[in-house]
Enzyme design. Sequence first.
Site, mmCIF file in Angstrom:
data_model
loop_
_atom_site.group_PDB
_atom_site.id
_atom_site.type_symbol
_atom_site.label_atom_id
_atom_site.label_comp_id
_atom_site.label_asym_id
_atom_site.label_seq_id
_atom_site.Cartn_x
_atom_site.Cartn_y
_atom_site.Cartn_z
ATOM 1 N N LYS A 1 7.440 -3.971 15.463
ATOM 2 C CA LYS A 1 7.922 -2.717 14.864
ATOM 3 C C LYS A 1 8.827 -1.975 15.859
ATOM 4 C CE LYS A 1 7.080 -1.134 11.350
ATOM 5 N NZ LYS A 1 7.686 -1.324 9.991
ATOM 6 N N TYR B 1 -15.365 -3.030 16.190
ATOM 7 C CA TYR B 1 -14.891 -3.680 17.425
ATOM 8 C C TYR B 1 -15.335 -2.895 18.664
ATOM 9 C CZ TYR B 1 -11.566 -6.413 14.577
ATOM 10 O OH TYR B 1 -10.981 -7.251 13.659
ATOM 11 N N TYR C 1 2.103 -6.859 16.589
ATOM 12 C CA TYR C 1 2.563 -6.008 15.479
ATOM 13 C C TYR C 1 3.416 -4.864 15.997
ATOM 14 C CZ TYR C 1 2.365 -2.152 12.094
ATOM 15 O OH TYR C 1 2.687 -1.096 11.266
ATOM 16 N N PRO D 1 -8.483 -8.046 21.154
ATOM 17 C CA PRO D 1 -7.715 -8.105 22.407
ATOM 18 C C PRO D 1 -6.576 -7.084 22.394
ATOM 19 C CG PRO D 1 -7.616 -10.220 21.206
ATOM 20 C CD PRO D 1 -8.396 -9.277 20.366
ATOM 21 N N ASN E 1 -13.669 5.731 15.816
ATOM 22 C CA ASN E 1 -14.023 4.815 14.723
ATOM 23 C C ASN E 1 -15.477 4.968 14.293
ATOM 24 O OD1 ASN E 1 -11.448 3.766 14.783
ATOM 25 N ND2 ASN E 1 -11.990 2.028 16.077
ATOM 26 N N THR F 1 9.486 -11.343 9.718
ATOM 27 C CA THR F 1 9.659 -10.297 8.698
ATOM 28 C C THR F 1 10.076 -8.967 9.318
ATOM 29 O OG1 THR F 1 8.194 -11.313 7.096
ATOM 30 C CG2 THR F 1 8.418 -8.925 6.957
ATOM 31 N N PHE G 1 0.833 -1.214 0.000
ATOM 32 C CA PHE G 1 0.000 0.000 0.000
ATOM 33 C C PHE G 1 0.871 1.269 0.000
ATOM 34 C CE2 PHE G 1 -2.292 2.780 3.279
ATOM 35 C CZ PHE G 1 -2.944 3.542 2.328
ATOM 36 N N THR H 1 5.761 3.051 12.758
ATOM 37 C CA THR H 1 4.383 3.400 13.113
ATOM 38 C C THR H 1 4.317 4.093 14.473
ATOM 39 O OG1 THR H 1 2.318 2.354 13.831
ATOM 40 C CG2 THR H 1 4.241 0.996 13.934
ATOM 41 N N ASP H 2 3.258 4.873 14.678
ATOM 42 C CA ASP H 2 3.044 5.480 16.003
ATOM 43 C C ASP H 2 2.594 4.431 17.028
ATOM 44 O OD1 ASP H 2 0.480 5.009 15.043
ATOM 45 O OD2 ASP H 2 -0.303 7.003 15.512
ATOM 46 N N GLU H 3 2.237 3.227 16.550
ATOM 47 C CA GLU H 3 1.725 2.213 17.480
ATOM 48 C C GLU H 3 2.796 1.730 18.459
ATOM 49 O OE1 GLU H 3 -0.949 -0.645 15.692
ATOM 50 O OE2 GLU H 3 -1.420 0.744 14.066
HETATM 51 P P1 NAD Z 1 1.284 -3.559 3.349
HETATM 52 O O1 NAD Z 1 0.951 -4.763 4.175
HETATM 53 O O2 NAD Z 1 0.271 -2.980 2.437
HETATM 54 O O3 NAD Z 1 2.563 -3.884 2.428
HETATM 55 C C1 NAD Z 1 3.669 -4.581 2.899
HETATM 56 C C2 NAD Z 1 4.525 -4.959 1.696
HETATM 57 O O4 NAD Z 1 5.670 -5.668 2.180
HETATM 58 C C3 NAD Z 1 3.815 -5.890 0.714
HETATM 59 O O5 NAD Z 1 4.058 -5.482 -0.613
HETATM 60 C C4 NAD Z 1 4.451 -7.253 0.977
HETATM 61 O O6 NAD Z 1 4.479 -8.093 -0.163
HETATM 62 C C5 NAD Z 1 5.853 -6.844 1.412
HETATM 63 N N1 NAD Z 1 6.468 -7.868 2.268
HETATM 64 C C6 NAD Z 1 5.918 -8.459 3.361
HETATM 65 N N2 NAD Z 1 6.783 -9.372 3.853
HETATM 66 C C7 NAD Z 1 7.903 -9.330 3.074
HETATM 67 C C8 NAD Z 1 9.145 -10.029 3.083
HETATM 68 N N3 NAD Z 1 9.396 -10.974 3.999
HETATM 69 N N4 NAD Z 1 10.072 -9.697 2.154
HETATM 70 C C9 NAD Z 1 9.810 -8.748 1.217
HETATM 71 N N5 NAD Z 1 8.653 -8.080 1.144
HETATM 72 C C10 NAD Z 1 7.707 -8.364 2.061
HETATM 73 O O7 NAD Z 1 1.838 -2.492 4.388
HETATM 74 P P2 NAD Z 1 1.699 -0.900 4.402
HETATM 75 O O8 NAD Z 1 0.450 -0.536 5.080
HETATM 76 O O9 NAD Z 1 1.992 -0.381 3.047
HETATM 77 O O10 NAD Z 1 2.900 -0.525 5.378
HETATM 78 C C11 NAD Z 1 4.216 -0.305 4.890
HETATM 79 C C12 NAD Z 1 5.127 0.058 6.048
HETATM 80 O O11 NAD Z 1 4.645 1.230 6.693
HETATM 81 C C13 NAD Z 1 5.193 -1.018 7.129
HETATM 82 O O12 NAD Z 1 6.521 -1.077 7.595
HETATM 83 C C14 NAD Z 1 4.259 -0.520 8.210
HETATM 84 O O13 NAD Z 1 4.649 -0.993 9.478
HETATM 85 C C15 NAD Z 1 4.454 0.970 8.089
HETATM 86 N N6 NAD Z 1 3.287 1.794 8.508
HETATM 87 C C16 NAD Z 1 2.034 1.534 8.032
HETATM 88 C C17 NAD Z 1 0.974 2.349 8.410
HETATM 89 C C18 NAD Z 1 -0.420 2.123 7.882
HETATM 90 O O14 NAD Z 1 -1.353 2.801 8.323
HETATM 91 N N7 NAD Z 1 -0.636 1.229 6.924
HETATM 92 C C19 NAD Z 1 1.197 3.427 9.270
HETATM 93 C C20 NAD Z 1 2.502 3.668 9.736
HETATM 94 C C21 NAD Z 1 3.535 2.853 9.336
HETATM 95 P P1 TYD Z 2 -6.908 -0.941 11.580
HETATM 96 O O1 TYD Z 2 -7.261 -0.395 10.231
HETATM 97 O O2 TYD Z 2 -6.757 -2.417 11.727
HETATM 98 O O3 TYD Z 2 -5.586 -0.159 12.035
HETATM 99 P P2 TYD Z 2 -4.806 -0.176 13.483
HETATM 100 O O4 TYD Z 2 -5.336 -1.242 14.332
HETATM 101 O O5 TYD Z 2 -3.402 -0.455 13.038
HETATM 102 O O6 TYD Z 2 -5.021 1.184 14.039
HETATM 103 O O7 TYD Z 2 -7.996 -0.473 12.615
HETATM 104 C C1 TYD Z 2 -8.305 0.897 12.823
HETATM 105 C C2 TYD Z 2 -9.326 0.972 13.931
HETATM 106 O O8 TYD Z 2 -10.549 0.370 13.479
HETATM 107 C C3 TYD Z 2 -8.914 0.199 15.182
HETATM 108 O O9 TYD Z 2 -9.358 0.890 16.339
HETATM 109 C C4 TYD Z 2 -9.659 -1.115 15.050
HETATM 110 C C5 TYD Z 2 -10.928 -0.725 14.314
HETATM 111 N N1 TYD Z 2 -11.483 -1.802 13.450
HETATM 112 C C6 TYD Z 2 -12.801 -2.221 13.629
HETATM 113 O O10 TYD Z 2 -13.547 -1.714 14.492
HETATM 114 N N2 TYD Z 2 -13.278 -3.236 12.827
HETATM 115 C C7 TYD Z 2 -12.492 -3.829 11.880
HETATM 116 O O11 TYD Z 2 -12.973 -4.764 11.197
HETATM 117 C C8 TYD Z 2 -11.155 -3.368 11.692
HETATM 118 C C9 TYD Z 2 -10.261 -3.985 10.649
HETATM 119 C C10 TYD Z 2 -10.686 -2.345 12.504
#
Ligand code: NAD
Ligand code: TYD
Length: 350
Positions: free
Chosen positions: A160, A213, A156, A288, A255, A101, A12, A131-133
Amino acid sequence: MMKVLITGGAGFIGSHVVRLFVNRYPDYEVFNLDALTYAGNLENLGDIEDASNYTFLKGDINNALEIDDLFKKHQFDKVIHLAAESHVDRSISDPLAFVRTNVIGTMNLLNAAKELWKDNFKNKLFYHISTDEVYGTLGETGLFNENTAYDPNSPYSASKASSDHFVRAYGETYDLPYVISNCSNNYGPNQFPEKLIPLFINNIIQNKQLPVYGDGKYTRDWLYVIDHAIAIDLAFHQGKTKSTYNIGGFNEWQNIDLVKLLCKIMDKKLDRAEGASEGLITYIKDRPGHDKRYAIDASKINKELGWKPSVTFEQGLEKTIDWYLKNEDWLKNVTSGKYQEYYTKQYIAN
Ligand code: NAD
Ligand code: TYD
């Protein structure tokens, strides 16, 4: 010519970063290393796959030998590391995959970079996307800043946090030049429909229940993915080495309020009666270890690098919904096969 390795570039956020770098920097050679797991999809990059400054490398960061060979072969100058297992719910059912990973995979990249660059770290960079998590949860008030103590609650976020610590430790111990950024929840085109916003868009299109949730009063700070990619570009080029930047949308939503807004916009777009989609909301058993509230103080990146989000939440959400409605084939492709197994296990079998 600078050689930039972007890991996870078929995912993504990674696909938006790859596109930005390929288009903005024709004099860089951009490599995208991705294992193409369930979350990786080359359809995300169809528009740039033939660009002369772009190379896709299929590979797994868990395979240390393969990673070492790629670094030796291509002599990367800089790394932007996004590859990860990224979904909290999956980390609850299979935490070890996240250690492999997110922790070991990151270590393999750090070791390969250190080995290749050890004689001269000048003009080298390991940029780790996080991530901020990692900061855990906030109460009703307050914001995470770069000095907030790490306190991760989910497998997760623990994985991270661990990878962030290793990146920093390689900086302190071996002098490896790094930047880390910790960003809030992203949304936008190409997000896999397991995360809240794309899952609910897909379910609304299909008239399926919207599984909220707990009481739905959990709060997240949402940022449009392209604004995250722009922040990454800035921190990559102008960020201070061995430092951390928090990135956020100044945009907190409970949410349930977000879901109601999404329903309202979708009803209009789909020509449905007002309130039709809200009727799909179903409260289900809480996740959880569910973190109550995330919110980012992004003033450091704002002051030092002049970054701020370019779109409002309403604009970003509208662009996102339009993209999913226009790309129903993309949605159909990613939700066939294994997705059905995941969906049943996560929302129906329990
Ligand atoms: P995503 O799950 O959409 O994409 C992850 C990508 O990594 C995929 O293309 C997958 O094929 C690849 N991948 C997974 N395991 C692999 C491996 N072993 N070797 C090579 N490639 C591998 O994730 P995303 O939401 O695009 O997140 C990208 C990064 O940003 C992550 O590090 C995530 O922790 C961080 N991040 C995400 C968010 C969010 O809201 N999505 C917010 C803050 C930080
Ligand atoms: P999510 O998109 O999984 O991101 P993160 O847990 O990394 O913040 O979830 C965002 C918020 O939405 C989180 O508080 C959990 C809630 N959520 C639901 O209520 N139902 C769902 O099916 C999902 C996927 C998330």
